[in-house]
Design a protein around this motif. Structure first.
Motif, mmCIF file in Angstrom:
data_model
loop_
_atom_site.group_PDB
_atom_site.id
_atom_site.type_symbol
_atom_site.label_atom_id
_atom_site.label_comp_id
_atom_site.label_asym_id
_atom_site.label_seq_id
_atom_site.Cartn_x
_atom_site.Cartn_y
_atom_site.Cartn_z
ATOM 1 N N SER A 1 23.266 42.260 -1.715
ATOM 2 C CA SER A 1 24.141 41.885 -0.600
ATOM 3 C C SER A 1 24.278 43.056 0.361
ATOM 4 C CB SER A 1 25.482 41.384 -1.138
ATOM 5 O OG SER A 1 25.291 40.182 -1.879
ATOM 6 N N THR B 1 34.103 40.163 1.098
ATOM 7 C CA THR B 1 32.646 39.992 1.193
ATOM 8 C C THR B 1 31.912 41.215 1.717
ATOM 9 O OG1 THR B 1 32.976 38.921 3.337
ATOM 10 C CG2 THR B 1 32.746 37.489 1.421
ATOM 11 N N SER C 1 31.666 37.057 7.681
ATOM 12 C CA SER C 1 30.950 37.641 6.549
ATOM 13 C C SER C 1 30.646 39.121 6.738
ATOM 14 C CB SER C 1 29.650 36.876 6.287
ATOM 15 O OG SER C 1 28.831 36.911 7.434
ATOM 16 N N PRO D 1 29.347 32.648 9.498
ATOM 17 C CA PRO D 1 28.326 31.670 9.103
ATOM 18 C C PRO D 1 28.822 30.232 9.118
ATOM 19 C CG PRO D 1 29.110 32.919 7.198
ATOM 20 C CD PRO D 1 29.692 33.571 8.402
ATOM 21 N N SER E 1 23.895 29.969 10.073
ATOM 22 C CA SER E 1 24.654 30.659 9.017
ATOM 23 C C SER E 1 24.363 32.158 8.972
ATOM 24 C CB SER E 1 24.361 30.033 7.650
ATOM 25 O OG SER E 1 24.688 28.666 7.653
ATOM 26 N N ASN F 1 24.861 35.925 8.302
ATOM 27 C CA ASN F 1 25.730 36.623 7.355
ATOM 28 C C ASN F 1 25.833 38.123 7.591
ATOM 29 O OD1 ASN F 1 26.827 35.023 4.795
ATOM 30 N ND2 ASN F 1 24.934 34.047 5.441
ATOM 31 N N THR G 1 20.639 34.406 8.665
ATOM 32 C CA THR G 1 20.227 34.056 7.307
ATOM 33 C C THR G 1 19.434 32.753 7.237
ATOM 34 O OG1 THR G 1 22.249 35.162 6.561
ATOM 35 C CG2 THR G 1 21.073 33.821 4.942
ATOM 36 N N THR H 1 20.837 38.666 4.094
ATOM 37 C CA THR H 1 22.293 38.516 4.153
ATOM 38 C C THR H 1 23.028 39.725 4.701
ATOM 39 O OG1 THR H 1 22.514 39.286 1.878
ATOM 40 C CG2 THR H 1 22.324 36.906 2.216
#
Length: 367
Positions: free
Chosen positions: A112, A195, A248, A262, A293, A295, A310, A342
């Motif tokens: 991530s 996140t 995000s 997203p 979306s 991120n 993403t 991401t």
């Protein structure tokens, strides 16, 4: 101590020249790219030690502070391919790749957030391996890992402190070193499902958190010594046109706060946490000016924005308000295409920490 698996033994035999390259590299299965791939010249070969490297045994280059901007470029968590990637710029020049699905050093499972601190250390929230990884170089040199988290999605470092979004445990934890001993932690209903993290030039910590439904928010920990949250600032999507808000990743630049959302496939800018002068770009789509979306979001030192789009498997360089001026990177060549990126990182605005005072010498007083 981590068990040395069969892959480690194979790597040793390969290094001694006892195993041919065709046997050292497992064959890919399905459409999942396998890296490092000797057929891709720009792909980096992982060079971590076979077990977690303690602080004291780091390589000589690990303690040296690099020259400013020595690691400038784009760092991408290519999560669907379980790897990380470095690009010198949006054209793809200088591309280096590290990773494949797995648990050993040099391997990732859905990496991530990625972050490079003022000392040039590279941090990765290796989400599905429940660990944070730190490296000296994109090829895995100086690999050190800190396990024990629950699906961590965020990590940031200012050089003297490391911040982890322990997403599955709904908390943010602060460490001085990669030794697993926390300095402090933040666990509050307002930090539900953290996140990603961001540190600005004042070392203020920003946390994106929440899911939609019930909704997300950005939390600014103005005074990090205040673990009660009395001085925190909260933004929950005020003055946005479209309902549903679950940011995000974010960056700050001058007086603006930029976010990717997203849920609504949009890029957002506000002037403050009351949502003053809120603006939005995007909407669901594949054309330039649209996102699917998104991120990840990064900021260059010059103020350019980079979006990890993403759902469109691409990185978008946002230049001004006209999408005609934007640029994209999707990868190129077999095994190099992006897959659900991401997170992206370009520049850390935090000033480097002062060098430690030498033993027996008193620190100089400021003039």
């Amino acid at each position: 101590m981590r068990q040395k698996g069969p892959l480690f033994g194979l790597a040793v035999l390969f290094a001694l020249g006892l195993v041919p390259l065709s046997l050292a590299q497992p064959a890919p299965s399905g459409d999942q790219p396998i890296v490092p791939n000797p057929n891709i010249p720009e792909t980096a070969t992982p060079a971590p030690s076979p077990a977690t490297v303690p602080e004291a045994s780091a390589s000589p280059s690990a303690s040296a502070t690099p020259a400013p901007d020595s690691k400038a470029g784009l760092y991408i968590s290519d999560s669907g391919n379980h790897r990380i990637m470095y690009l010198k710029d949006i054209s793809g020049e200088g591309r280096k790749v590290l990773g494949r699905p797995g648990h050993e050093p040099g391997y990732f499972l859905h990496p991530s957030q990625i972050w490079v601190d003022p000392k040039g250390k590279i941090f990765v929230a290796d989400r599905d391996n429940n660990r944070i990884v730190r490296m000296d170089e994109i090829n895995g040199l100086g690999w050190t890992e800190m396990p024990g988290f629950n699906r961590p999605e965020g990590v940031a470092s200012r050089g003297d402190e490391i911040y982890v979004a322990d997403t599955g445990n709904n908390q943010v934890i602060v460490y001085a070193e990669m030794d697993g001993r926390p300095l402090r932690s933040y666990k509050d209903p307002r930090l539900n499902h953290p996140t990603s993290l961001w540190l600005d030039q004042n070392k203020d910590l920003f946390v994106t958190c929440g899911q939609d439904p019930p909704g997300g928010r950005v939390v600014k920990l103005v005074d990090q010594a205040d673990q009660t949250g009395a001085k925190w600032e909260i933004y929950e999507g005020q003055n946005l046109k479209q309902l549903g808000f679950a940011p995000s990743q974010l960056v700050t630049f001058k007086r603006h706060v930029w976010m990717v959302d997203p849920v609504a496939s949009r890029l957002i800018r506000v002037d403050n946490f009351q949502g003053r002068s809120a603006r939005e770009w995007g909407g669901y789509g594949a054309n330039l000016g649209k996102f699917r979306s998104p991120n990840g979001l990064a900021l260059s030192k010059e103020g350019n924005l980079y979006v990890a789009d993403t759902g469109n498997d691409r990185i978008v360089e946002v230049i001004g308000n006209d999408p005609k001026d934007w640029h994209t990177y999707l990868g190129g060549g077999e095994g190099v295409q992006l897959r659900n990126p991401t997170s992206i990182f370009s520049w850390c605005p935090v000033p480097p920490p002062p060098p430690p005072a030498e033993e027996g010498k008193k620190p100089k007083k400021p003039k």
